[in-house]
Design an enzyme around this catalytic site. Structure first.
Site, PDB file in Angstrom:
ATOM      1  NE  ARG A 132      -4.314  -1.421   0.192  1.00 16.30           N
ATOM      2  CZ  ARG A 132      -4.444  -2.492  -0.597  1.00 16.30           C
ATOM      3  NH1 ARG A 132      -3.504  -2.802  -1.472  1.00 16.30           N
ATOM      4  NH2 ARG A 132      -5.519  -3.252  -0.529  1.00 16.30           N
TER       5      ARG A 132
ATOM      6  CG  HIS B 230      -3.584  -0.654  -6.528  1.00 23.78           C
ATOM      7  ND1 HIS B 230      -3.972   0.006  -5.398  1.00 23.78           N
ATOM      8  CD2 HIS B 230      -3.537  -1.972  -6.174  1.00 23.78           C
ATOM      9  CE1 HIS B 230      -4.153  -0.851  -4.408  1.00 23.78           C
ATOM     10  NE2 HIS B 230      -3.895  -2.076  -4.863  1.00 23.78           N
TER      11      HIS B 230
ATOM     12  CD  GLU C 146      -3.240   3.390  -5.354  1.00 23.16           C
ATOM     13  OE1 GLU C 146      -2.208   3.082  -4.731  1.00 23.16           O
ATOM     14  OE2 GLU C 146      -4.136   2.592  -5.633  1.00 23.16           O
TER      15      GLU C 146
HETATM   16  P1  NAP Z   1      -0.661 -11.325   5.291  1.00 25.16           P
HETATM   17  O1  NAP Z   1      -0.606 -12.770   4.891  1.00 25.16           O
HETATM   18  O2  NAP Z   1      -1.537 -10.931   6.409  1.00 25.16           O
HETATM   19  O3  NAP Z   1       0.841 -10.862   5.570  1.00 25.16           O
HETATM   20  C1  NAP Z   1       1.161  -9.652   6.196  1.00 25.16           C
HETATM   21  C2  NAP Z   1       2.490  -9.815   6.898  1.00 25.16           C
HETATM   22  O4  NAP Z   1       2.870  -8.551   7.427  1.00 25.16           O
HETATM   23  C3  NAP Z   1       2.497 -10.795   8.072  1.00 25.16           C
HETATM   24  O5  NAP Z   1       3.618 -11.614   7.925  1.00 25.16           O
HETATM   25  C4  NAP Z   1       2.621  -9.915   9.322  1.00 25.16           C
HETATM   26  O6  NAP Z   1       3.340 -10.634  10.282  1.00 25.16           O
HETATM   27  C5  NAP Z   1       3.413  -8.734   8.750  1.00 25.16           C
HETATM   28  N1  NAP Z   1       3.237  -7.486   9.493  1.00 25.16           N
HETATM   29  C6  NAP Z   1       2.100  -6.893   9.918  1.00 25.16           C
HETATM   30  N2  NAP Z   1       2.364  -5.744  10.553  1.00 25.16           N
HETATM   31  C7  NAP Z   1       3.721  -5.608  10.552  1.00 25.16           C
HETATM   32  C8  NAP Z   1       4.610  -4.621  11.053  1.00 25.16           C
HETATM   33  N3  NAP Z   1       4.157  -3.560  11.730  1.00 25.16           N
HETATM   34  N4  NAP Z   1       5.933  -4.791  10.849  1.00 25.16           N
HETATM   35  C9  NAP Z   1       6.401  -5.882  10.204  1.00 25.16           C
HETATM   36  N5  NAP Z   1       5.612  -6.847   9.696  1.00 25.16           N
HETATM   37  C10 NAP Z   1       4.275  -6.718   9.873  1.00 25.16           C
HETATM   38  O7  NAP Z   1      -1.125 -10.435   4.042  1.00 25.16           O
HETATM   39  P2  NAP Z   1      -0.940 -10.743   2.484  1.00 25.16           P
HETATM   40  O8  NAP Z   1      -2.089 -11.552   1.980  1.00 25.16           O
HETATM   41  O9  NAP Z   1       0.457 -11.234   2.235  1.00 25.16           O
HETATM   42  O10 NAP Z   1      -1.119  -9.250   1.899  1.00 25.16           O
HETATM   43  C11 NAP Z   1      -0.247  -8.229   2.282  1.00 25.16           C
HETATM   44  C12 NAP Z   1      -0.731  -6.882   1.775  1.00 25.16           C
HETATM   45  O11 NAP Z   1      -0.531  -6.781   0.368  1.00 25.16           O
HETATM   46  C13 NAP Z   1      -2.234  -6.614   1.935  1.00 25.16           C
HETATM   47  O12 NAP Z   1      -2.547  -6.138   3.236  1.00 25.16           O
HETATM   48  C14 NAP Z   1      -2.518  -5.597   0.855  1.00 25.16           C
HETATM   49  O13 NAP Z   1      -2.473  -4.289   1.385  1.00 25.16           O
HETATM   50  C15 NAP Z   1      -1.381  -5.782  -0.148  1.00 25.16           C
HETATM   51  N6  NAP Z   1      -1.862  -6.227  -1.472  1.00 25.16           N
HETATM   52  C16 NAP Z   1      -1.676  -5.410  -2.554  1.00 25.16           C
HETATM   53  C17 NAP Z   1      -2.088  -5.837  -3.806  1.00 25.16           C
HETATM   54  C18 NAP Z   1      -1.908  -4.989  -5.016  1.00 25.16           C
HETATM   55  O14 NAP Z   1      -2.748  -5.016  -5.902  1.00 25.16           O
HETATM   56  N7  NAP Z   1      -0.839  -4.244  -5.143  1.00 25.16           N
HETATM   57  C19 NAP Z   1      -2.692  -7.090  -3.966  1.00 25.16           C
HETATM   58  C20 NAP Z   1      -2.857  -7.883  -2.850  1.00 25.16           C
HETATM   59  C21 NAP Z   1      -2.440  -7.436  -1.600  1.00 25.16           C
HETATM   60  P3  NAP Z   1       3.331 -10.267  11.850  1.00 25.16           P
HETATM   61  O15 NAP Z   1       1.881 -10.118  12.229  1.00 25.16           O
HETATM   62  O16 NAP Z   1       4.035 -11.424  12.469  1.00 25.16           O
HETATM   63  O17 NAP Z   1       4.110  -9.002  11.972  1.00 25.16           O
END
Ligand code: NAP
Length: 295
Positions: free
Chosen positions: A214, A261, A243
């Site tokens: 994001r 995006h 954005e």
């Molecule tokens: P996820 O499986 O929930 O992974 C998020 C990771 O971030 C977890 O490993 C979490 O681990 C870590 N995290 C959370 N807060 C943190 C912090 N303060 N410092 C360090 N690490 C932290 O989510 P995902 O499915 O991989 O998706 C991730 C993100 O990608 C989404 O939230 C979305 O915003 C973005 N996304 C973007 C697109 C796009 O079109 N560009 C598409 C899909 C997703 P811990 O809780 O252990 O810290």
């Protein structure tokens, strides 16, 4: 039961709702008379909206990120919220790697160069970029997408550092050691501006930053300054702090590859996201457990 579906949601969602026997209409973010809402990440679902929408039995976001929704307010008011994890992981990891490679090997510049008629003959100094194979990739956010990017990096024999709050090296150490830094944390109060001037200064001067998470996770004005000053080498960005607007100066930097995006933008992935969101609605309206409930 009536479902409001936002324009642009693929028809796969319409099919799921129709097969389950629910009426739906496609329209504005006005949910008077609706029992469920299938919304997009560009829909701002804040506390005021939720207060006026108390009749809703679910807000189903067609995205894995839910930073567009006030989850605390939804919980307080008692409206469940769902997302669409997993089905977009591979597509987003693929786009991440595309941006990483494009930024390292100057692909966007190369395309502009050839189209602009600049290619008048090969020369050994033309389009020199950075190696990817064998380099170190720092992944910030070791979740579904972060790990899927790590899998792809193995094919490039990269050393992978995975950081999250619960595992891996501290962020500072990852920044210092990595040739590529790729962001995969959700946008929260804690991750807003996680990468700012201080963090960019810690990165190698030859480093590349990739953001498909994001926009506000990066202080974009600081990024522009760091790229201008040569504090880091390049960036690949699919998301932006304001954005769809770009921070002043960003579009003028040839070492930045920009995408609008499109992390999850493939035909099959978008259809699966729509289906998953609709299935969450069907479960909520039937009073069953919501498969991807986040609040
Ligand atoms: P996820 O499986 O929930 O992974 C998020 C990771 O971030 C977890 O490993 C979490 O681990 C870590 N995290 C959370 N807060 C943190 C912090 N303060 N410092 C360090 N690490 C932290 O989510 P995902 O499915 O991989 O998706 C991730 C993100 O990608 C989404 O939230 C979305 O915003 C973005 N996304 C973007 C697109 C796009 O079109 N560009 C598409 C899909 C997703 P811990 O809780 O252990 O810290």
């Amino acid at each position: 039961m009536r479902v409001r579906v936002r324009p642009g949601v693929p028809e796969a969602a319409h099919r799921v709702l129709a097969e389950a026997g629910f009426e739906f209409d496609v329209g504005a973010l006005d949910v008077a008379g609706a029992d469920a809402l299938l919304c997009l990440l560009t829909d701002r679902i804040d506390a005021g909206f939720l207060e006026r929408a108390r009749r809703l039995r679910i807000v189903a976001n067609m995205a894995v990120g839910t930073d567009n929704i006030d989850l605390a307010a939804a919980e307080r008011i008692g409206i469940p919220v769902s997302n669409t994890p997993d089905v977009l992981t591979d597509a987003t990891a693929d786009l991440t790697f595309a941006l990483l490679l494009a930024a390292a090997r100057r692909l966007a510049w190369a395309d502009r160069y050839v189209r602009g008629g600049g290619f008048v003959g090969w020369n050994p100094e033309l389009g020199i970029g950075l190696d990817v194979t064998g380099r170190t990739l720092g992944i910030v956010g070791a979740g579904r997408i972060g790990r899927a990017v790590a899998e792809r990096a193995r094919g490039f024999r990269m050393e992978v550092l995975l950081h999250s709050r619960s595992e891996g090296p501290p962020l500072d150490e990852l920044l210092v050691r990595s040739d590529f830094v790729s962001l995969h944390v959700p946008l929260t109060a804690e991750t807003r501006h996680l990468i700012g001037a201080r963090e960019l200064a810690r990165m190698k001067r030859s480093a590349v930053l990739v953001n498909t998470a994001r926009g506000p996770i990066v202080d974009e004005a600081a990024l522009v300054r760091a790229l201008r000053a040569g504090e880091i080498a390049a960036a690949g960005l699919d998301v932006f702090e304001h954005e769809p607007a770009l921070s002043p100066g960003l579009r003028d930097l040839p070492q930045v590859v920009l995408a609008p995006h499109i992390g999850s933008a493939t035909v099959a992935t978008r259809a699966r996201m729509a289906e998953v969101a609709a299935r969450n609605i069907v479960a909520a309206l039937r009073g069953e457990p919501i498969p991807n409930r986040v609040a």
